[in-house]
Design a protein around this motif. Structure first.
Motif, PDB file in Angstrom:
ATOM      1  N   GLN A 118       1.214  -1.184   0.321  1.00 41.96           N
ATOM      2  CA  GLN A 118      -0.314  -0.058   0.038  1.00 41.96           C
ATOM      3  C   GLN A 118       0.985   1.475   0.157  1.00 41.96           C
ATOM      4  O   GLN A 118       0.564   2.286  -0.988  1.00 41.96           O
ATOM      5  N   ASP A 119       2.325   1.746   1.176  1.00 38.92           N
ATOM      6  CA  ASP A 119       2.902   2.439   0.765  1.00 38.92           C
ATOM      7  C   ASP A 119       3.570   2.491  -0.521  1.00 38.92           C
ATOM      8  O   ASP A 119       3.322   3.688  -0.942  1.00 38.92           O
ATOM      9  N   GLU A 120       3.531   1.291  -1.269  1.00 36.72           N
ATOM     10  CA  GLU A 120       4.413   1.713  -2.720  1.00 36.72           C
ATOM     11  C   GLU A 120       3.396   2.311  -3.958  1.00 36.72           C
ATOM     12  O   GLU A 120       3.406   2.570  -3.932  1.00 36.72           O
ATOM     13  N   ALA A 126       1.164   9.171  -6.129  1.00 36.82           N
ATOM     14  CA  ALA A 126       1.658  10.495  -5.817  1.00 36.82           C
ATOM     15  C   ALA A 126       2.325  11.224  -6.687  1.00 36.82           C
ATOM     16  O   ALA A 126       2.667  12.910  -7.332  1.00 36.82           O
ATOM     17  N   ASN A 127       3.450  10.452  -7.355  1.00 35.93           N
ATOM     18  CA  ASN A 127       4.450  10.664  -7.753  1.00 35.93           C
ATOM     19  C   ASN A 127       3.977  10.711  -9.264  1.00 35.93           C
ATOM     20  O   ASN A 127       4.433  11.530 -10.249  1.00 35.93           O
ATOM     21  N   ALA A 128       3.225   9.752  -9.835  1.00 36.93           N
ATOM     22  CA  ALA A 128       2.085   9.992 -10.796  1.00 36.93           C
ATOM     23  C   ALA A 128       1.252  11.764 -10.873  1.00 36.93           C
ATOM     24  O   ALA A 128       1.474  11.985 -11.702  1.00 36.93           O
ATOM     25  N   GLN A 136      -6.888  18.392 -15.087  1.00 35.97           N
ATOM     26  CA  GLN A 136      -6.327  16.967 -15.081  1.00 35.97           C
ATOM     27  C   GLN A 136      -6.676  15.932 -13.896  1.00 35.97           C
ATOM     28  O   GLN A 136      -7.777  14.760 -14.400  1.00 35.97           O
ATOM     29  N   SER A 137      -6.143  16.399 -12.596  1.00 37.56           N
ATOM     30  CA  SER A 137      -6.601  15.658 -11.856  1.00 37.56           C
ATOM     31  C   SER A 137      -7.766  15.657 -11.098  1.00 37.56           C
ATOM     32  O   SER A 137      -8.045  14.691 -10.571  1.00 37.56           O
ATOM     33  N   ALA A 138      -8.420  16.591 -11.289  1.00 41.75           N
ATOM     34  CA  ALA A 138     -10.390  17.252 -11.415  1.00 41.75           C
ATOM     35  C   ALA A 138     -10.864  16.018 -12.179  1.00 41.75           C
ATOM     36  O   ALA A 138     -11.578  15.169 -11.921  1.00 41.75           O
ATOM     37  N   HIS A 139     -10.398  15.829 -13.210  1.00 43.03           N
ATOM     38  CA  HIS A 139     -11.546  15.122 -14.714  1.00 43.03           C
ATOM     39  C   HIS A 139     -10.874  13.387 -13.694  1.00 43.03           C
ATOM     40  O   HIS A 139     -11.978  13.046 -14.268  1.00 43.03           O
ATOM     41  N   ILE A 140      -9.908  13.241 -13.148  1.00 48.16           N
ATOM     42  CA  ILE A 140      -9.468  11.384 -12.753  1.00 48.16           C
ATOM     43  C   ILE A 140     -10.427  11.133 -11.367  1.00 48.16           C
ATOM     44  O   ILE A 140     -10.945  10.299 -11.290  1.00 48.16           O
ATOM     45  N   ALA A 141     -10.872  12.407 -10.927  1.00 49.13           N
ATOM     46  CA  ALA A 141     -10.985  12.544  -9.374  1.00 49.13           C
ATOM     47  C   ALA A 141     -11.766  12.699  -9.793  1.00 49.13           C
ATOM     48  O   ALA A 141     -13.734  11.539  -8.997  1.00 49.13           O
ATOM     49  N   ASP A 142     -12.970  13.221 -10.315  1.00 45.81           N
ATOM     50  CA  ASP A 142     -14.611  13.201 -10.780  1.00 45.81           C
ATOM     51  C   ASP A 142     -14.467  11.149 -11.850  1.00 45.81           C
ATOM     52  O   ASP A 142     -16.052  10.749 -11.316  1.00 45.81           O
TER      53      ASP A 142
END
Length: 147
Positions: A118-120, A126-128, A136-142
């Motif tokens: 899970q940590d990995e 986080a890196n991605a 893009q982040s908002a689209h993925i969250a949606d």
């Protein structure tokens, strides 16, 4: 007949029992096997069961907190050693304690592996995510919100 001291755990003990155990521990050698076992029990790291040399699958099931058919499953899969005497299985207290130790060790290793995994995964996400734009982040969250 096998005598089983049903799963003694600190959450089933009254406060006075716990205080009495702590008082008794203060009079024992720190390295005494009994003192070590009692400290582990008070810390919730151990349970105590008392058994004669051999016990039935029913008695082993009580100690393990599982059903008798599950104990038979463990015997059939050779995860729990048992001797067949006539038409009945008998389990030594030593073999039951060995199974409990192996089971607890395997569960601890599994929990550690799951946490590491899970940590990995969290680090990879986080890196991605650090390279994404806010849009893009908002689209993925949606997308995940719809699941």
């Amino acid at each position: 007949m096998t005598k089983v001291l049903e799963h003694v755990a600190t959450n089933e003990m009254e406060q006075q029992d716990i205080e009495d155990l702590k008082e008794a521990l203060s009079h024992m050698r720190a390295d005494s096997p009994v003192a070590v076992a009692l400290r582990e029990m008070l810390a919730g790291e151990a349970s105590i069961f008392v058994a004669e040399k051999d016990m039935s699958p029913e008695d082993a099931a009580k100690v393990l907190g599982v059903s008798r058919p599950y104990v038979r499953h463990l015997i059939d899969k050779r995860l729990l050693k048992a001797d067949k005497k006539g038409t009945h299985f008998k389990i030594s207290s030593h073999d039951l304690a060995d199974y409990i130790k192996r089971h607890e060790q395997a569960m601890a290793e599994y929990a550690e592996a799951a946490t590491t995994t899970q940590d990995e995964q969290d680090r990879r996400i986080a890196n991605a995510a650090s390279g994404l734009t806010k849009q893009q982040s908002a689209h993925i969250a949606d997308m995940f919100a719809d699941l």
